[in-house]
Design a protein around this motif. Structure first.
Motif, PDB file in Angstrom:
ATOM      1  N   GLY A   4     -11.514 -16.592  -3.457  1.00 24.84           N
ATOM      2  CA  GLY A   4     -10.367 -15.955  -2.980  1.00 24.84           C
ATOM      3  C   GLY A   4     -10.603 -14.546  -3.256  1.00 24.84           C
ATOM      4  O   GLY A   4     -10.809 -13.661  -4.032  1.00 24.84           O
ATOM      5  N   PHE A   5      -9.200 -13.919  -2.968  1.00 23.89           N
ATOM      6  CA  PHE A   5      -8.743 -12.743  -3.281  1.00 23.89           C
ATOM      7  C   PHE A   5      -7.477 -12.986  -3.436  1.00 23.89           C
ATOM      8  O   PHE A   5      -7.093 -13.806  -3.342  1.00 23.89           O
ATOM      9  CB  PHE A   5      -8.100 -12.023  -1.896  1.00 23.89           C
ATOM     10  CG  PHE A   5      -9.400 -11.908  -0.685  1.00 23.89           C
ATOM     11  CD1 PHE A   5     -10.266 -10.770  -1.194  1.00 23.89           C
ATOM     12  CD2 PHE A   5      -9.273 -12.019   0.745  1.00 23.89           C
ATOM     13  CE1 PHE A   5     -11.925 -10.631  -0.401  1.00 23.89           C
ATOM     14  CE2 PHE A   5     -10.879 -11.869   1.420  1.00 23.89           C
ATOM     15  CZ  PHE A   5     -11.768 -11.794   0.706  1.00 23.89           C
ATOM     16  N   ARG A   6      -7.112 -12.139  -5.003  1.00 17.99           N
ATOM     17  CA  ARG A   6      -6.085 -12.221  -5.913  1.00 17.99           C
ATOM     18  C   ARG A   6      -5.699 -10.662  -5.668  1.00 17.99           C
ATOM     19  O   ARG A   6      -6.212  -9.409  -5.919  1.00 17.99           O
ATOM     20  CB  ARG A   6      -6.865 -12.201  -7.203  1.00 17.99           C
ATOM     21  CG  ARG A   6      -6.544 -13.717  -7.456  1.00 17.99           C
ATOM     22  CD  ARG A   6      -7.003 -13.561  -9.548  1.00 17.99           C
ATOM     23  NE  ARG A   6      -7.182 -11.799  -9.512  1.00 17.99           N
ATOM     24  CZ  ARG A   6      -6.878 -11.868 -11.166  1.00 17.99           C
ATOM     25  NH1 ARG A   6      -6.549 -13.371 -12.298  1.00 17.99           N
ATOM     26  NH2 ARG A   6      -7.197 -11.253 -11.517  1.00 17.99           N
ATOM     27  N   PRO A   7      -4.377 -10.059  -4.344  1.00 17.41           N
ATOM     28  CA  PRO A   7      -4.040  -9.253  -4.209  1.00 17.41           C
ATOM     29  C   PRO A   7      -3.047  -8.844  -5.986  1.00 17.41           C
ATOM     30  O   PRO A   7      -2.686  -9.652  -6.683  1.00 17.41           O
ATOM     31  CB  PRO A   7      -2.773  -9.485  -3.638  1.00 17.41           C
ATOM     32  CG  PRO A   7      -2.512 -10.897  -3.251  1.00 17.41           C
ATOM     33  CD  PRO A   7      -4.089 -11.289  -3.588  1.00 17.41           C
ATOM     34  N   ILE A   8      -3.405  -7.490  -6.246  1.00 15.59           N
ATOM     35  CA  ILE A   8      -2.646  -6.829  -7.014  1.00 15.59           C
ATOM     36  C   ILE A   8      -1.252  -6.628  -6.685  1.00 15.59           C
ATOM     37  O   ILE A   8      -1.182  -6.062  -5.480  1.00 15.59           O
ATOM     38  CB  ILE A   8      -3.174  -6.161  -8.312  1.00 15.59           C
ATOM     39  CG1 ILE A   8      -4.240  -6.270  -7.795  1.00 15.59           C
ATOM     40  CG2 ILE A   8      -2.662  -4.964  -8.900  1.00 15.59           C
ATOM     41  CD1 ILE A   8      -5.918  -5.538  -8.326  1.00 15.59           C
ATOM     42  N   GLY A   9       0.024  -6.887  -7.801  1.00 12.92           N
ATOM     43  CA  GLY A   9       1.021  -5.966  -7.590  1.00 12.92           C
ATOM     44  C   GLY A   9       1.887  -7.414  -6.842  1.00 12.92           C
ATOM     45  O   GLY A   9       2.983  -7.344  -6.623  1.00 12.92           O
TER      46      GLY A   9
END
Ligand SMILES: [Zn+2]
Length: 54
Positions: A33-38
């Protein structure tokens, strides 16, 4: 030298929230999956955790 594993490291791609359209720098997670940063807990500010790659 400046590795900081707890903060997520370098963004690899950009994702867009499937709900509100906000975009975030992100990394690909170990689960594919995706891990958005911030963002808190990997979710959008709108609360969604669904993202698509831009
Ligand atoms: Zn959103």
């Amino acid at each position: 030298m400046s590795d900081d594993p707890d903060v997520g490291g370098e963004p690899e791609l950009v994702v867009r929230c499937a709900e509100c359209g906000n975009t975030y720098p992100a990394q690909r997670g170990d689960d594919g999956g995706f891990r958005p940063i911030g963002t808190a807990a990997g979710t959008c500010s709108c609360g969604s955790s669904e993202f698509e790659q831009v």
